[in-house]
Design a protein around this motif. Sequence first.
Motif, PDB file in Angstrom:
ATOM      1  N   THR A  61       3.838  -4.650   2.615  1.00 51.33           N
ATOM      2  CA  THR A  61       4.874  -3.635   2.774  1.00 51.33           C
ATOM      3  C   THR A  61       6.212  -4.341   2.978  1.00 51.33           C
ATOM      4  O   THR A  61       6.247  -5.510   3.374  1.00 51.33           O
ATOM      5  CB  THR A  61       4.603  -2.726   3.982  1.00 51.33           C
ATOM      6  OG1 THR A  61       4.521  -3.546   5.152  1.00 51.33           O
ATOM      7  CG2 THR A  61       3.307  -1.939   3.813  1.00 51.33           C
ATOM      8  N   ALA A  79       0.218  -2.738  -3.469  1.00 52.58           N
ATOM      9  CA  ALA A  79      -1.218  -2.970  -3.346  1.00 52.58           C
ATOM     10  C   ALA A  79      -1.716  -3.757  -4.549  1.00 52.58           C
ATOM     11  O   ALA A  79      -1.377  -3.439  -5.688  1.00 52.58           O
ATOM     12  CB  ALA A  79      -1.982  -1.653  -3.249  1.00 52.58           C
ATOM     13  N   THR A 100      -2.782  -5.424   0.650  1.00 54.87           N
ATOM     14  CA  THR A 100      -1.536  -4.653   0.596  1.00 54.87           C
ATOM     15  C   THR A 100      -0.417  -5.445   1.268  1.00 54.87           C
ATOM     16  O   THR A 100      -0.666  -6.299   2.127  1.00 54.87           O
ATOM     17  CB  THR A 100      -1.654  -3.301   1.319  1.00 54.87           C
ATOM     18  OG1 THR A 100      -1.899  -3.537   2.700  1.00 54.87           O
ATOM     19  CG2 THR A 100      -2.752  -2.447   0.740  1.00 54.87           C
ATOM     20  N   LEU A 129      -9.502  -2.341  -3.158  1.00 53.68           N
ATOM     21  CA  LEU A 129      -8.292  -2.956  -2.610  1.00 53.68           C
ATOM     22  C   LEU A 129      -8.508  -4.442  -2.394  1.00 53.68           C
ATOM     23  O   LEU A 129      -9.473  -4.851  -1.740  1.00 53.68           O
ATOM     24  CB  LEU A 129      -7.940  -2.277  -1.285  1.00 53.68           C
ATOM     25  CG  LEU A 129      -6.650  -2.717  -0.620  1.00 53.68           C
ATOM     26  CD1 LEU A 129      -5.446  -2.397  -1.494  1.00 53.68           C
ATOM     27  CD2 LEU A 129      -6.513  -2.033   0.737  1.00 53.68           C
TER      28      LEU A 129
END
Length: 303
Positions: A131, A148, A129, A126
């Motif tokens: 949202t 992501a 991220t 990762l």
Amino acid sequence: ELPPLLTREFTVIEQPADADNQFRIMQWNTLSQTLGVHNDNFTECPASALEWETRRYRLIEEISHYAPDVLCLQEVDHFKFFQKALGTIGYSGVFFEKPDSPCIYIKGNNGPDGCALFFRNERFELVRTETRVIEVWKVQSNQVVVLAILRDRRTGHEVCAVTTHLKARSGALLSAIRSEQGKDLLSFVSSHAGDRPIIVCGDFNAEPSEPVYATLTQDGAPELSSAYVQATGAEADYTTWKIRGSGEVCQTLDYVFLSSSRFSVESILPPPTEQQLGEARAPSFAYPSDHFSLVTDVSILPS
Ligand code: NDP
Ligand code: CA
């Protein structure tokens, strides 16, 4: 005693130029436990097939059977369970709940549902991220996006992977709302993807004939194409098939969209056949959701 999980064979389009580059994407509306038991009114599905204690392992079985590297989920109202179970088989994930999930109004709920994005740790790491609560005409809606940025540990390529679940139900206004949600989704993705190849998965609650489908595939900013269309010339014949008290529903509503000309699509998983599903359709003891997972093997093309 449960019947075996209803499984499917991939349609292989082509072999990857370099097998090391290929990775697998899964898109799946897993059917919220609370909504599935209390809202959907699946008249042909035995209540015991919807019991969480058994159904939850079927959900994990479907995922582990196809072993995707990138996993985009919707209607997740048991994120902690997914996180724990998928964690034991090498996945990490992110969850973002709907601001006013219909689940929370139902007695005995397990919290709001939302979208979740998982990746296989062995393959991806990762980067970050993001949202978003999707806006329609500048006002927040009840639909969300999880994005992501993932780095491929094998090739070093970064991809922008996205999961969303657009507004349900039919009618001209709702169709217009979905189209607006599609525009907001695209501008959100554009603002974070940079030059990275993009993967947008979701339950768009829209047939390919709806405006939002054209918004996603024809707006051109970013330029996206459907993985199933790229592979076979058409979307899946259906991605959900269920019988509710209100009647039978067989529709194509779920998609995997990819940056145009950035991926080769090497295989796709077709939906279960009518014969496999049987008269009761889905969900059932053999399949734990009313939506079928979409799975595709892709490679990033050299730029
Ligand atoms: P959506 O219209 O997007 O639908 C929410 C969920 O309902 C989706 O997961 C959808 O599944 C599912 N759904 C769609 N059609 C049916 C159906 N015929 N039977 C059963 N389930 C279905 O809703 P919003 O997220 O915009 O949330 C608004 C909803 O929240 C309202 O529709 C209302 O019901 C509920 N609400 C309830 C309140 C209350 O006090 N009871 C208060 C506020 C909101 P899929 O995508 O698979 O079709
Ligand atoms: Ca649903």
